[in-house]
Scaffold this motif. Structure first.
Motif, short mmCIF file in Angstrom:
data_model
loop_
_atom_site.label_atom_id
_atom_site.label_comp_id
_atom_site.label_asym_id
_atom_site.label_seq_id
_atom_site.Cartn_x
_atom_site.Cartn_y
_atom_site.Cartn_z
N GLU A 173 -7.54 9.75 -34.25
CA GLU A 173 -6.32 9.03 -34.04
C GLU A 173 -5.40 9.40 -34.83
O GLU A 173 -5.44 9.40 -35.98
N ASN A 174 -4.17 10.01 -34.19
CA ASN A 174 -3.14 10.70 -34.90
C ASN A 174 -3.85 11.70 -35.98
O ASN A 174 -4.32 12.67 -35.46
N LYS A 218 -10.58 -3.04 -30.81
CA LYS A 218 -9.88 -4.28 -31.11
C LYS A 218 -9.65 -4.00 -32.85
O LYS A 218 -8.59 -3.87 -33.38
N ASN A 231 -7.65 -0.62 -33.64
CA ASN A 231 -6.22 -0.71 -33.30
C ASN A 231 -5.41 -1.63 -34.11
O ASN A 231 -4.44 -1.16 -34.85
N LEU A 232 -6.16 -2.83 -34.70
CA LEU A 232 -5.49 -3.64 -35.55
C LEU A 232 -5.30 -2.70 -36.99
O LEU A 232 -4.33 -3.15 -37.62
N LEU A 265 -5.14 0.38 -37.47
CA LEU A 265 -4.10 1.34 -37.61
C LEU A 265 -2.63 0.78 -37.30
O LEU A 265 -1.78 1.28 -37.87
N GLU A 266 -2.39 -0.12 -36.68
CA GLU A 266 -1.22 -0.97 -36.62
C GLU A 266 -0.69 -1.82 -37.92
O GLU A 266 0.55 -1.90 -37.98
N THR A 267 -1.53 -2.00 -38.51
CA THR A 267 -1.20 -2.84 -39.77
C THR A 267 -1.42 -1.99 -41.01
O THR A 267 -0.93 -2.89 -42.28
N ASN A 294 -1.50 1.78 -43.37
CA ASN A 294 -1.51 3.12 -43.41
C ASN A 294 -2.48 3.41 -44.20
O ASN A 294 -3.06 2.94 -45.41
#
Length: 193
Positions: A35-36, A120, A123-124, A126-128, A130
């Motif tokens: 992911e990235n 879930k 994603n949580l 990676l969103e919150t 670095n």
């Protein structure tokens, strides 16, 4: 609920099948994806025939190449990608989640629920978070200073990595990875990118 060996095998293979359809790759009892610039991997295991336990980890894709150069194992750079997941001498990942689920005989529901939980949490995270900031937080227990050295070098801060390696050596920690009779932190001091 306890399930027999046959159902356990079916559960594991169903998890892998669903994960592959969802964009993951599989190797042994691990599913992983990029992911990235992060390699996300999920190790899972059935315990006592009744629980599925798992942990989710992440590391920057660039960390393995840096690690292998430090450890004088550059030949690994051209090996198959899965070596980064299940190799003994690879950059350690940062664990960010640990979970478990009760098993049942409906392995399709278990596999789907497992993957839903895993996605879930990924994603949580990676969103919150670095990943580099996470490495420098107090959340990491295992291999914290190895990860920090790799992160410093990846960010072009070799002098910071060497300073940290020196501090580790002064405290008696040579680093758990050893090659040519030298530990990771000893080899960081000799490393020149």
């Amino acid at each position: 609920m306890k399930i027999d060996k046959q159902m356990q095998k079916k559960c594991i293979s169903t998890i892998k099948e669903i994960a592959v359809k969802d964009g993951y790759k599989k190797i042994q009892n691990t599913i992983y994806k990029v992911e990235n610039e992060n390699i996300i991997s999920v190790d899972f295991l059935i315990v006592n025939s009744e629980r599925l336990i798992y942990k989710i980890t992440a590391k920057k894709q660039s960390f393995d190449e840096i690690f292998w150069k430090i450890m004088r194992m550059e030949e690994n750079i051209n090996e198959r990608f899965s070596l980064r997941i299940n190799g003994a001498f690879v950059a350690p990942p940062a664990q960010f989640y640990e979970g478990d689920m009760e098993l049942s005989e409906n392995v399709d529901i278990i596999a789907e629920k497992f993957l839903k939980n895993v996605n879930k949490e990924i994603n949580l995270f990676l969103e919150t978070n670095n990943l580099e900031e996470y490495i420098f937080s107090d959340n990491i227990v295992i291999d914290k200073n190895i990860l920090r050295c790799l992160s410093y070098i990846d960010s072009g801060l070799l002098s910071e990595a060497k300073k940290l390696a020196e501090e580790q050596l002064l405290s008696g920690n040579t680093g758990r990875f050893v090659n040519q009779d030298k530990g990771f932190f000893e080899l960081v001091l000799l490393y020149d990118d």
